[in-house]
Every structure is written in C-alpha cells, then in structure tokens.
Design an enzyme around this catalytic site. Structure first.
Site, short mmCIF file in Angstrom:
data_model
loop_
_atom_site.label_atom_id
_atom_site.label_comp_id
_atom_site.label_asym_id
_atom_site.label_seq_id
_atom_site.Cartn_x
_atom_site.Cartn_y
_atom_site.Cartn_z
N GLN A 1 43.42 29.55 53.48
CA GLN A 1 43.03 29.32 52.09
C GLN A 1 42.22 28.02 52.10
O GLN A 1 42.79 26.94 52.19
CB GLN A 1 44.24 29.21 51.17
CG GLN A 1 43.91 28.76 49.73
CD GLN A 1 42.88 29.66 49.05
OE1 GLN A 1 42.91 30.86 49.18
NE2 GLN A 1 41.95 29.05 48.32
N GLN B 1 39.67 26.99 49.80
CA GLN B 1 39.35 26.32 48.54
C GLN B 1 40.50 25.40 48.16
O GLN B 1 41.67 25.79 48.33
CB GLN B 1 39.11 27.35 47.44
CG GLN B 1 38.42 26.78 46.22
CD GLN B 1 38.14 27.84 45.15
OE1 GLN B 1 38.97 28.70 44.88
NE2 GLN B 1 36.98 27.78 44.53
N ASN C 1 36.95 35.47 48.45
CA ASN C 1 36.21 35.45 49.71
C ASN C 1 35.25 36.64 49.77
O ASN C 1 35.65 37.77 49.52
CB ASN C 1 37.18 35.49 50.88
CG ASN C 1 38.18 34.35 50.82
OD1 ASN C 1 37.82 33.20 50.64
ND2 ASN C 1 39.46 34.68 50.95
N HIS D 1 38.54 39.85 38.18
CA HIS D 1 38.14 38.44 38.23
C HIS D 1 37.47 38.12 39.56
O HIS D 1 36.39 37.51 39.60
CB HIS D 1 39.36 37.54 38.01
CG HIS D 1 39.03 36.08 37.94
ND1 HIS D 1 38.69 35.44 36.77
CD2 HIS D 1 38.96 35.14 38.91
CE1 HIS D 1 38.43 34.17 37.02
NE2 HIS D 1 38.59 33.96 38.32
N GLU D 2 38.12 38.54 40.66
CA GLU D 2 37.55 38.22 41.98
C GLU D 2 36.24 38.97 42.20
O GLU D 2 35.32 38.43 42.84
CB GLU D 2 38.57 38.56 43.08
CG GLU D 2 39.95 37.93 42.91
CD GLU D 2 39.94 36.45 42.55
OE1 GLU D 2 39.00 35.73 42.95
OE2 GLU D 2 40.87 35.99 41.86
#
Length: 610
Positions: free
Chosen positions: A128, A130, A281, A304-305
């Site tokens: 992860q 971010q 990603n 959303h992604e």
C-alpha cells in the site's frame, strides 16, 4: 535546495525519473525483498541528485554503462515523516543502478504468515504505497509530481503467484545473469523459484506502484475484468458475484468521461488487514473483503476506484496539498456512475451519507481548521494523520455546486475537456481554477472560488441531497430521541446504505436501553455489512453499552480497514478509564495483524487522547 513537495526530498532543480526497471527477490523467511532499481532520468545530470527512502539498506550504487561505483550518502538521521534522503553525486549521468534491501518495518508492505491467510498454507505479501510509502520499497522521487513508467521482475517461490498494477508479460524460470545487483545468482536461480515479469507502459505517480504475492486465484467477470483473491473458491465466487456488473460501469464511465485508457480493469480482493476500502492501482484495483456484502452494493467502492481511472490516475494531484483534485473529482464521478447504474435515489443516499461525514469531519478538525480546506498546507504533517473525508466530500460539493450553476450538460462537456487537456499530467489547484475560468467564463462571479478552495469549514452553497427517501430516513433518526423506533414496515426495503444513513444521523449517544432495544429488534450488531455494524457499535460505545464490547473486540480483531478502526478506537479512548484500558489491550493483542499504515493511525489516536 528547492523541494517541490512537502512530503519529498525531491529538488525542483533536478531532473525527474522517467523509467524504473526493478529486479525483486522475495525472501519470505526474513520478510524482506533484496532488490535492484535502474533509474532513467529525463536528462543527464551533473551534481547531487536526492532520492526518497525509508528504512532501506543501500548495498551499492553504480553507473550501469561503465559498471563503476558512484559516490552516495544515505542520511543516518530519518525525518519522522519523509524518511532518509539518499544523495548521489552524478557526472553527466542519465541512468543509475542501485542495489538495496527492504526492511521488516517497511511502511508499504504487510507480510502475512500462513495462519493469517484463508488457506493457512502459504505466506502472502502486499503493498500500500499511497500516500508516501513507495520509498520504503525502492529509492525514488516519491512525489506525485513525478510520473514514471516501469518494468519489474519478481522472483518468488514457485507455489505462489504475483499480480501487479501493470501488464503481466510472462511467468518463467529464472535466467542466469539477470539478478544483477539484486542478489547472488545462486539465490536467484535457486531450486523452486519462478520469475513473474510485468511492464507498465504509461507514466504513473509512484504511489500507484503495487503488487501482491501469495496463493492467488481468479475468476473472469467481464471482457476487461478478472477478480483475483486468495485461491479459495468461496471467496472468489462471492467476489465474482458481487462485481458481476463491472463492465457496465466501465462503459458508463467511458460515456461520461472518455475512453478507458488502461486496457484492463482487474480487481484483487485482499486479506482482511488491507487498510483501505479500495486502492485505485491502475489495471489492478486492490479491495478490502469487507466490500463483499452479498447484494452487489459493494460495487459502489468499485465505482469509486474505477472513476479514479480518469480522475487521479490520468490526472493526478501534484502534491498531497491538492488531494481534493484526486478525491473530490472521483467522488463526483463515482456518484454519476452509481446514479446511472442504480438510480437517483441510491446516488442521493450516497450524497447524504457523505454530507453527514463532512459535517462530522469538520467537527473532528475544530481545533485545526487548516485541514477543512480543500487546498491545504501539509508542511511538517504526515498525510496519513490528516486523511479525512474533507477532500472527498467538500471536493464533491464544490464540483456539484459548479454543475448546478452551469447545468449538467455544460458541466459534462467541461469535465471531458478537462480530462483530455491534462491526461497523464500532475496538476495543482491553481491550474484547475485557471482552466475552469478559461472554459466557463464568468464562473468566478457566480461562485466564490477562493472561499471554496482556501476557506475553512463548509461553504454556504454546500447542500444536502434533495430526496424523499433521504428526508424520510433522517427524520426517522431524529424521532429516535423521542423514543420512537422505526417500524418493521418502514424498514422493510432497507439495505446497508439506508441503515448506515439512519445510524449516522442518530444522536451521538442515547440511553443504553434504547440501543439494546434497537438491536434486539433489528440485530444490527450482527450485520454482515461492516458499515452498519461499525456505525451501530460506535453508538453502543458512546452510550456505555458494555455488553457489546465483545463484538467491538471481535470486529477490531477481524478487520484492518482504517474506516472502521479509526472511529471505534477513537470512541473507546474518549470514554472512561476502563474503556481506554480495553482499547489498549485490544490493540496490543492485534497490532501485528494490522498493516503498518493502520498501526500508525491507531498509535496517533492513542497519543492524542491517552
């Protein structure tokens, strides 16, 4: 030195990296990766070049053309937020080759032992990156201002497989001579090892670098989408069913925002410790298993992604000070996709839940209103500590306000033009505002752009959704204070979102007997929907219903999503002494099962309140 980002040592006078070639040897017995990185710069450079690192051991630094040593210095003193600057002295170099090893305490990586996985047979590791954690995997200019292409060779045990936020090239045996600085040939070509090779041909910010290695299976769910997860049939089947409508959402996204530029839109359902709902990603979205709810509503996180494929991944905030450009736009885009797929009422419910989140977040930051602005100043601030719904929901409200002012058709045209203009670029708030003024003449006369972007709190033009179902649920929540519980007839058609909205709009605390009565009737503490369960448990904690503490403990021990950890731990440490002790005990027993980012967030809650 002229930093370009408050969270990076990258110097604005230095050339940026354009390509990284990674060679990674995974050592599960030590929870480390022995690696090399070949960095290509945008132009030859003479003088110092500074890279970001965190908890990396640098083993060598060479000129890949002449194979000669290049002088470097890793600052022994780590900045608590930015890590350690790695300074290398170059002489007309455009390529540099670095050998290095990750640390057990890498903030981007979570290594799971076999007992922490579904099948309990093989280990698992995932990333992860971010907001600023790519630097704990490889030395880089770890700022979204930098956009890089990359290729990667991952050397892993043959029983496992790898996925990445990149195109899969091949799975093959190791080849002698390709390990380079990463590790000894004997290790690289050791018995029982395979190499998975990947390439990312589009320039992405470093925080979108991602991989997972473990016993991974997949299911086809559409022409551009596979669902990946640990190789457990029940998990894969549930995920495939939950996300069966993904292709329809991609097509709607293309209709609204232009062509989908990433070829694949695959989904990886991670173990329960994954700290976010989803991570955008490119080509391979990472998801928490808590979004698999059995009724396809988890697809909203996917929406959303997916929306990030245009806003965030194609156009990226230049630094975390401008995070709203990623998340405000994506929240707006997500709700447009949801509205097209599930209807206006469901989209209105989402806006209503977001509105309550915005109001509550402004209250959370009442002692530090800087972080209720869209354009923030995060100098000296860890972005994980101030992560909140402000960039999402206030950013959404700003864009929704513009849409209402100029009309949806005009705003749709503007958004498409905006995405086309800044594709594969990283921009700041000023650039967006200048583009807005140029393409919507006179908008500054109708909307106070400065108040929206630089003002604190909630601007007067922000608004709750206009929706009959939203109004009805909020009014039922207000009636709870008079002792009126919703009837079974009133909630007959409610799903998770309706219950979430209802619970979020109840008073902060009520009589313990009311909480118990509500749960006896509707079994909210047993809900399979974590949004509902956690909202109910917050109410139970604040109302001093200690009979639910075993459910609170179980919940904190079975999921690592920060959306649930943050409110539950916060509610506990704001309570009485025994609740604080309870919170500390649960965290002490569970800490090692959380991702390092989540560990840090809970520790910051404790340091603030204990």
């Amino acid at each position: 030195m002229a930093p370009i980002d408050p969270h990076s040592f990258t110097d604005s006078t230095h050339p940026l990296t354009t390509h990284i070639s990674l060679t990674l040897y995974f050592n599960f017995s030590t929870s480390t990766i022995t690696s090399s990185a070949l960095l290509t710069l945008s132009s030859p450079h003479t003088g110092d070049l500074v890279l970001d690192t965190r908890n990396l051991t640098i083993t060598s630094f060479v000129d890949p053309i002449t194979n000669t040593h290049i002088p470097f210095h890793l600052n022994p003193v780590a900045d608590p937020i930015k890590g350690q600057p790695l300074t290398v002295s170059l002489s007309n170099h455009s390529k540099i080759l670095i050998g290095f090893v990750t640390s057990v305490s890498s903030s981007a990586l979570q290594w799971l032992n076999p007992p922490q996985t579904f099948n309990k047979k093989y280990p698992f590791v995932y990333t992860q990156c971010q907001a600023i954690h790519a630097r704990s995997i490889f030395p880089c200019q770890d700022t979204p201002t930098s956009r890089v292409r990359y290729n990667a060779k991952l050397n892993i045990p043959h029983q496992l497989s790898a996925v990445m936020s990149a195109r899969h090239v091949e799975r093959r045996g190791p080849v002698s001579g390709e390990a380079g600085l990463a590790c000894d040939e004997s290790l690289w070509c050791g018995e029982g090892r395979v190499v998975e090779e990947f390439v990312m041909e589009q320039p992405i910010p470093p925080y979108l670098f991602a991989f997972a290695v473990g016993e991974i299976g997949c299911r086809e769910v559409g022409p551009r989408t596979r669902v990946y997860a640990e190789a457990v049939s029940s998990v894969l089947d549930a995920a495939a069913k939950e996300f069966a409508g993904t292709e329809e959402m991609i097509r709607i996204g293309e209709r609204l925002f232009g062509e989908y530029d990433w070829e694949r839109f695959d989904l990886l359902v991670l173990p329960p410790s994954f700290p976010y709902g989803g991570m955008e990603n490119p080509r391979m979205v990472f998801l928490t298993p808590t979004v698999i709810k059995g009724d396809a509503t988890g697809a909203q996180v996917v929406a959303h992604e997916l929306a990030h494929s245009w806003t965030g991944n194609l156009i990226t905030n230049k630094t975390n000070d401008h995070f709203w450009l990623n998340e405000g736009f994506t929240t707006y885009a997500e709700r447009r996709i949801v509205e097209a797929v599930q209807g206006e009422e469901i989209a209105a419910l989402n806006i209503g839940i977001g509105w309550k989140g915005l109001v509550d977040t402004v209250e959370r930051f009442k002692d530090n209103m800087e972080f209720t602005k869209l354009l923030t100043n995060q100098e000296g601030v860890d972005p994980d500590d101030v992560y909140s719904e402000i960039p999402y929901e206030k950013g959404f409200q700003f864009l929704w306000c513009i849409e209402r002012q100029i009309g949806r058709a005009a705003f749709d045209e503007f958004v498409k033009k905006y995405i086309a203009a800044f594709k594969f670029q990283s921009i700041d708030t000023q650039t967006f505002l200048e583009f807005l003024r140029a393409n919507v003449p006179g908008i500054e006369n109708d909307i106070d752009l400065k108040t929206w972007t630089e003002g604190t709190g909630i601007p007067p033009e922000a608004m709750e959704p206009v929706s009959n179902i939203y109004t009805k649920i909020v009014s039922l929540a207000h009636e709870f204070t008079q002792g009126r519980m919703p009837s079974e007839e009133e909630v007959a058609n409610w799903h998770g979102q309706q219950w979430e909205l209802y619970l979020e709009n109840l008073p902060k605390s009520v009589e313990a007997s009311q909480v118990t009565a509500l749960d006896q009737r509707y079994r909210l503490s047993e809900s399979k929907d974590y949004e509902v369960k956690v909202a109910f448990l917050q109410l139970a904690i604040r109302s001093r219903c200690d009979e639910y503490y075993n459910v609170v403990e179980k919940t904190l021990k079975e999921v690592g999503r920060m959306k649930y950890l943050r409110p539950l731990y916060t509610a506990l440490v704001q309570g009485k002494e025994e609740e604080k002790i309870f919170a500390q005990r649960v965290f002490a027993e569970t800490r090692e099962t959380y991702h390092p980012i989540a560990q840090g967030v809970v520790e910051s809650i404790f340091s603030k309140h204990l």
